[in-house]
Design an enzyme around this catalytic site. Sequence first.
Site, PDB file in Angstrom:
ATOM      1  N   SER A 137     107.754  78.394 -24.647  1.00  0.00           N
ATOM      2  CA  SER A 137     106.802  79.223 -25.380  1.00  0.00           C
ATOM      3  C   SER A 137     107.413  80.598 -25.548  1.00  0.00           C
ATOM      4  O   SER A 137     108.206  81.051 -24.700  1.00  0.00           O
ATOM      5  CB  SER A 137     105.482  79.351 -24.617  1.00  0.00           C
ATOM      6  OG  SER A 137     104.667  80.376 -25.166  1.00  0.00           O
ATOM      7  N   TYR A 148     100.243  80.701 -17.681  1.00  0.00           N
ATOM      8  CA  TYR A 148     101.007  80.086 -18.770  1.00  0.00           C
ATOM      9  C   TYR A 148     102.374  80.756 -18.894  1.00  0.00           C
ATOM     10  O   TYR A 148     103.409  80.082 -18.957  1.00  0.00           O
ATOM     11  CB  TYR A 148     100.228  80.202 -20.081  1.00  0.00           C
ATOM     12  CG  TYR A 148     100.810  79.355 -21.185  1.00  0.00           C
ATOM     13  CD1 TYR A 148     100.664  77.971 -21.172  1.00  0.00           C
ATOM     14  CD2 TYR A 148     101.512  79.935 -22.240  1.00  0.00           C
ATOM     15  CE1 TYR A 148     101.204  77.195 -22.183  1.00  0.00           C
ATOM     16  CE2 TYR A 148     102.049  79.160 -23.246  1.00  0.00           C
ATOM     17  CZ  TYR A 148     101.885  77.787 -23.216  1.00  0.00           C
ATOM     18  OH  TYR A 148     102.431  77.009 -24.219  1.00  0.00           O
TER      19      TYR A 148
END
Length: 272
Positions: free
Chosen positions: A128, A141
Amino acid sequence: MTGLRGRRVLVTGAQGTFGRHLCAALRAAGAEVVGLDRHPDTDAAVLGCDLTDPAAVGPAVRAAVARLGGLDLLVNNAGVGGPAPAELPPDEAVRAQLEVNLLAAWRTTAAALPDLVAARGRVIFVASRMAVLPLPLAAAYGVSKRALVAYADALRLEVGTHVGVSVVYPSMVASPIHDSTARAGLSLSGVSRLEPVQGVVAAILRAATARRAPRDVATTRRGRLEMALARHAPALADRLVRRTVAARIAAGDLDDAALAAGMVRRHRDPDR
């Protein structure tokens, strides 16, 4: 690996937003594909596997490799998200993100490595942009994806003579992974820019078919710029993120988000 026809590919998270599109694109390019997912689908060649269960991963990978007759490419795509302020103690949601985003990929890769080494294959990790450019209120995350990149780096040093190791960095794609964040009143609107899932799939295919496995692959031009900024001018990147978040707080966008209450209070009353 300069083409996909006849290549034997294993994709984790095959029933998710990226996974479904990726499997379809791989098959369209002539690859043989088997997926792993919590939700099996016999018609789509997706085997059921809880990637957070250490006892389940090895047998599932062996079954997939047996079905494919070997393994040329592993795409670690499975992932989960959710809100997690860094100022609060880690909870079950934090543990789930570390388990799925990092440890599941580690387990799957370890189980698949003997076959990848034998085939001089490749492994691709779907990370990501938040692995290099973190955002507040989503600590789990960002931490899990940054740890995934660190794992990929270590793996490359150990097996890079025989297996190509690449990391792909999507930004924000409309998918159910953001649902829990939105329900918590922490929409990424105004902080991240949506990109199409097709762009992410195209980046994965580029990494899979490049003559030499690329180390890091951004999915958009903006993503490349953000990654370069975060790596070469991290203090400037921090200031830009803080300014964007401060603007959202000033506009009242986070007033109803309980998890952001501490951050909102500190911005509005810096003396407290």
